[in-house]
Design a protein around this motif. Sequence first.
Motif, short mmCIF file in Angstrom:
data_model
loop_
_atom_site.label_atom_id
_atom_site.label_comp_id
_atom_site.label_asym_id
_atom_site.label_seq_id
_atom_site.Cartn_x
_atom_site.Cartn_y
_atom_site.Cartn_z
N UNK A 36 36.26 14.66 44.22
CA UNK A 36 37.01 13.43 44.02
C UNK A 36 36.06 12.33 43.59
N UNK A 37 36.31 11.75 42.43
CA UNK A 37 35.47 10.68 41.91
C UNK A 37 36.27 9.38 41.83
N UNK A 38 35.64 8.29 42.22
CA UNK A 38 36.22 6.97 42.06
C UNK A 38 35.08 5.96 41.96
N UNK A 39 35.40 4.75 41.52
CA UNK A 39 34.32 3.78 41.33
C UNK A 39 33.89 3.12 42.63
N UNK A 40 34.67 3.33 43.72
CA UNK A 40 34.29 2.79 45.02
C UNK A 40 34.49 3.87 46.09
N UNK A 41 33.45 4.16 46.85
CA UNK A 41 33.54 5.20 47.87
C UNK A 41 34.58 4.85 48.94
N UNK A 42 34.68 3.56 49.30
CA UNK A 42 35.63 3.20 50.35
C UNK A 42 37.07 3.46 49.93
N UNK A 43 37.33 3.40 48.62
CA UNK A 43 38.68 3.73 48.15
C UNK A 43 38.99 5.20 48.42
N UNK A 60 31.11 8.52 44.50
CA UNK A 60 31.27 7.24 43.81
C UNK A 60 30.57 7.35 42.47
N UNK A 61 31.29 7.04 41.39
CA UNK A 61 30.69 7.14 40.06
C UNK A 61 31.43 6.25 39.08
#
Length: 235
Positions: A36-43, A60-61
């Motif tokens: 799972x990739x998103x621009x914010x880890x907390x999301x 996070x990426x």
Amino acid sequence: MIEANTIRHIVVTGAAGALGRAVVQHFLDQGARVALLDHRMEHLTDAFPGLDNSQHLLLQADVTSASAMAEAATQILAAFKQVDALVHIAGGFEMGEPVHALSRAAWDRMMNLNAWSFVAVSQALVPSMIERKAGSVIAVSAKTAARGAAGMAAYIASKSALQRLVEAAAAELAPHGIQVNSIAPSVLDTPANRQAMPDAKPDNWVSTAVAAQTIGFLASPAAAALHGQHLTLDA
């Protein structure tokens, strides 16, 4: 082609968004291992509390950064050894100025989020698919990519560019046993869209569950004969 009765390894960008969550859940329900990739880890941690990190990856990426995606791909391939399907959901939408007043910043923002990100993500993960001569790449384009509309020039141009990239990649990768396609929703029924369009009728929108099932189909052996297609989703 993906063999039946084997654990599949799926990468999902934009995983913490409304569609991303539905797509991830679809593959989790099928027993896949998911990055799972998103621009914010907390999301990601908020969207998927308690997800088994021994089986899955939360990363996070920045999907617009080739170097960030290369680093993420290194971690994914070290853990998974292979990627059977890459689902590129990350992107962006904004209304904008008319063409005669369009700012370069707005243009670059949409092009980076919706078109260049597909290039950066592909550069990071497609070479490993070529080595295996198997895999699927699925992007999320838009029904509106077919024709310009007032106040949406940069967004529509970027989604149209994404579709042309999908078609080019499909032609390039078909000889390597890789399918590249997109889904092209009209309007997705998400909390953000409901908030942005309070007077609209969500009954006419596409549910994220249906969109996730269509993506699941494109990632399956049943879609092996589809190359460079944009499946329009319209309620």
